[in-house]
Motif scaffolding. Structure first.
Motif, PDB file in Angstrom:
ATOM      1  N   GLU A  29     -31.725  -4.566 -81.584  1.00 59.43           N
ATOM      2  CA  GLU A  29     -31.876  -4.205 -82.991  1.00 59.43           C
ATOM      3  C   GLU A  29     -32.722  -2.943 -83.102  1.00 59.43           C
ATOM      4  O   GLU A  29     -33.835  -2.879 -82.559  1.00 59.43           O
ATOM      5  N   GLN A  30     -32.162  -1.944 -83.778  1.00 59.90           N
ATOM      6  CA  GLN A  30     -32.883  -0.685 -83.945  1.00 59.90           C
ATOM      7  C   GLN A  30     -34.141  -0.911 -84.776  1.00 59.90           C
ATOM      8  O   GLN A  30     -34.104  -1.514 -85.845  1.00 59.90           O
ATOM      9  N   GLN A  31     -35.271  -0.413 -84.271  1.00 58.67           N
ATOM     10  CA  GLN A  31     -36.531  -0.484 -84.999  1.00 58.67           C
ATOM     11  C   GLN A  31     -37.223   0.866 -84.870  1.00 58.67           C
ATOM     12  O   GLN A  31     -37.831   1.167 -83.844  1.00 58.67           O
ATOM     13  N   GLY A  32     -37.086   1.677 -85.909  1.00 64.76           N
ATOM     14  CA  GLY A  32     -37.624   3.030 -85.840  1.00 64.76           C
ATOM     15  C   GLY A  32     -36.920   3.817 -84.765  1.00 64.76           C
ATOM     16  O   GLY A  32     -35.686   3.824 -84.681  1.00 64.76           O
ATOM     17  N   ALA A  33     -37.698   4.464 -83.904  1.00 67.46           N
ATOM     18  CA  ALA A  33     -37.103   5.254 -82.824  1.00 67.46           C
ATOM     19  C   ALA A  33     -36.797   4.413 -81.596  1.00 67.46           C
ATOM     20  O   ALA A  33     -36.185   4.908 -80.647  1.00 67.46           O
ATOM     21  N   GLY A  34     -37.218   3.140 -81.609  1.00 64.65           N
ATOM     22  CA  GLY A  34     -36.984   2.282 -80.457  1.00 64.65           C
ATOM     23  C   GLY A  34     -36.036   1.155 -80.777  1.00 64.65           C
ATOM     24  O   GLY A  34     -35.348   1.149 -81.798  1.00 64.65           O
ATOM     25  N   VAL A  35     -36.009   0.166 -79.889  1.00 71.75           N
ATOM     26  CA  VAL A  35     -35.090  -0.959 -80.065  1.00 71.75           C
ATOM     27  C   VAL A  35     -35.776  -2.246 -79.618  1.00 71.75           C
ATOM     28  O   VAL A  35     -36.513  -2.265 -78.624  1.00 71.75           O
ATOM     29  N   ARG A  36     -35.553  -3.306 -80.393  1.00 70.99           N
ATOM     30  CA  ARG A  36     -36.080  -4.618 -80.048  1.00 70.99           C
ATOM     31  C   ARG A  36     -34.994  -5.389 -79.299  1.00 70.99           C
ATOM     32  O   ARG A  36     -33.862  -5.512 -79.770  1.00 70.99           O
ATOM     33  N   VAL A  37     -35.350  -5.899 -78.131  1.00 77.23           N
ATOM     34  CA  VAL A  37     -34.397  -6.575 -77.251  1.00 77.23           C
ATOM     35  C   VAL A  37     -34.808  -8.032 -77.094  1.00 77.23           C
ATOM     36  O   VAL A  37     -35.986  -8.329 -76.846  1.00 77.23           O
ATOM     37  N   THR A  38     -33.852  -8.935 -77.244  1.00 76.42           N
ATOM     38  CA  THR A  38     -34.080 -10.361 -77.017  1.00 76.42           C
ATOM     39  C   THR A  38     -33.043 -10.858 -76.017  1.00 76.42           C
ATOM     40  O   THR A  38     -31.844 -10.664 -76.220  1.00 76.42           O
ATOM     41  N   VAL A  39     -33.512 -11.470 -74.937  1.00 78.57           N
ATOM     42  CA  VAL A  39     -32.634 -11.933 -73.864  1.00 78.57           C
ATOM     43  C   VAL A  39     -32.793 -13.441 -73.711  1.00 78.57           C
ATOM     44  O   VAL A  39     -33.914 -13.965 -73.714  1.00 78.57           O
TER      45      VAL A  39
END
Length: 445
Positions: A29-39
């Motif tokens: 999920e895009q969050q600002g300039a980064g991305v949140r990853v859930t595995v």
């Protein structure tokens, strides 16, 4: 500040074992300039496992550079390396120091289930660090975060392609391992898209219904060693900008050459794009020489505007690139790739004024009324610009990475759709491109 994509960016990877069984998922999920990853994945040995985003969106067998042997999921290639670091490092390293795909390790419990949630600034779902249509790989061993090429993390045990949620495109695969498509033009009456190879000058015809590809005109002849910008005129003729050859080729609908027009001989020639205008002429940019050429209806080519006396200042790199004519017939719009400036050039007075800036790496253009679409190659997005009534000012209103762009070069319209070449010209002088090369078709946004 770039405008956001038209919808919130989210993606999912279904994590499969080498037999193809889905044993987990990962969400992005895009969050600002980064991305949140859930595995969340099952069936692994307890302990720590290396976790990486790999360059290619292929969970197929292939050669692993760490062992030089064919392994499960070797088709995913090496670690995604947008900073071209050529170095494995820890998840906090800058992308110029280590792979962008180097992620925190996955901790697997005694029951074989591994879970992780983290936010990384090394990746995004858009732009130069875009991870769409790449692969997330879980390895068998812990990552030591220092050994090249993969941190001694062992076999590839799970793999999933990072696929954008609720978004579809149509790809037209192209033949050849070194095609590097650059231009695209559509003949709506024939239901054909033309694309030209930056590497060989060959022009292909793609049936927009079936996807069948045929060779329209072989490269290498008549002085055309590359085919960059392409356009189809009202007579169905295909125009091709010849890059460093300094030529403009005009081809009949059957591919037979009507004319090969030569710009003045120069070691710095780089004829890049062209556009038919309502006045009946075709205008041509050169990215190295500060001049706009014009081809009249009788196919006579001449230098039309010396840009050295205008506000446009040529600098090292690629300068004026994509060019379009405004529908009112009053002006040309051209983007300067190395500065990000969009320029308006009056066809009557030849007056030049800056329309806007912020379009860095702007390559090809498509003008749809007062909406301008800009293919921004190394930025790996299509930018949508809203222009005012007289085309003297513009504003970015959306950025679109599609389902994962690989150095998009230009655009053409197909009814209510757009079509873009995934040019990969960043790999033209070295590196391994994704194959097959492709054109990608998508709805206007």
């Amino acid at each position: 500040m770039p405008a956001p994509a038209t919808t919130p960016l989210k993606a999912t990877a279904a994590l499969r074992d080498p037999a193809g069984q889905v044993l987990g998922t990962a969400t992005f999920e895009q969050q600002g300039a980064g991305v949140r990853v859930t595995v969340d994945v099952t069936g692994l040995a307890p302990g720590q496992h290396g976790l990486h985003v790999h360059e290619f969106g292929r969970c197929t067998p292939g050669v692993d550079a760490a062992t030089n042997t064919v392994v499960a999921f070797g088709g995913a290639g090496g670690h995604f390396d947008p900073g071209m670091s050529r170095n494995h490092d820890d998840p906090q390293a800058d992308n110029h120091a280590g792979h962008g795909g180097d992620l925190p390790m996955l901790n697997v419990a005694a029951d074989g289930r591994g879970r992780a949630t983290f936010t990384t600034m090394k990746l995004s779902l858009t732009g130069m660090t875009g991870s769409l249509n790449r692969s997330l790989v879980v390895h068998a061993q812990p990552d030591d975060y220092k050994s090249d090429p993969a941190g001694m993390s062992g076999a590839r045990e799970r793999c999933g392609i990072v696929t954008r949620d609720n978004f579809s495109v149509r790809d037209y695969p192209l033949p050849g391992p070194q095609t590097f498509p650059e231009g695209v033009a559509v003949d709506a009456a024939r239901g054909v898209a033309y694309t030209g190879s930056a590497a060989t000058g060959t022009i292909y015809a793609v049936n927009l219904n079936s996807g069948a590809v045929s060779t329209f005109a072989e490269g290498g002849g008549q002085g055309r060693g590359s085919a960059l910008g392409l356009k189809v005129d009202a007579q169905g003729r295909v125009w091709a900008a010849g890059g460093a050859s300094g030529t403009v080729s005009v081809l009949r609908p059957d591919g037979f050459p009507v004319a090969i027009l030569n710009t003045p001989k120069s070691p710095n020639a780089y004829v890049n794009d062209l556009t038919p205008a309502p006045d009946g002429n075709v205008y041509v940019t050169d990215s190295s020489r500060p001049v706009i050429f014009r081809v009249t209806p009788d196919l006579k080519l001449s230098a039309w505007l010396d840009l050295s006396g205008t506000p446009i200042r040529y600098a090292p790199g690629v300068n004026l690139n994509g060019i379009v004519a405004t529908p009112d017939g009053r002006a040309l719009l051209a983007v300067q790739l190395n500065t990000g400036d969009l320029w308006r050039i009056d066809l009557r007075t030849k007056a030049v004024r800056r329309v806007m800036t912020g379009l860095t790496r702007g390559d090809g253009l498509l003008l749809d009324g007062r909406t301008l679409y800009v293919a921004r190659n190394a930025e790996q997005v299509i930018t949508k610009v809203s222009l005012n009534a007289d085309f003297t000012a513009g504003q970015i209103v959306a950025q679109e990475p599609l389902a994962g762009l690989r150095f998009p070069t230009t655009l053409a319209a197909v009814g209510g759709d757009l079509i873009v070449p995934q040019g990969q010209l960043d790999k033209l002088q070295g590196g391994t491109p994704e194959t097959p090369f492709r054109l990608t078709r998508f709805k206007k946004f």
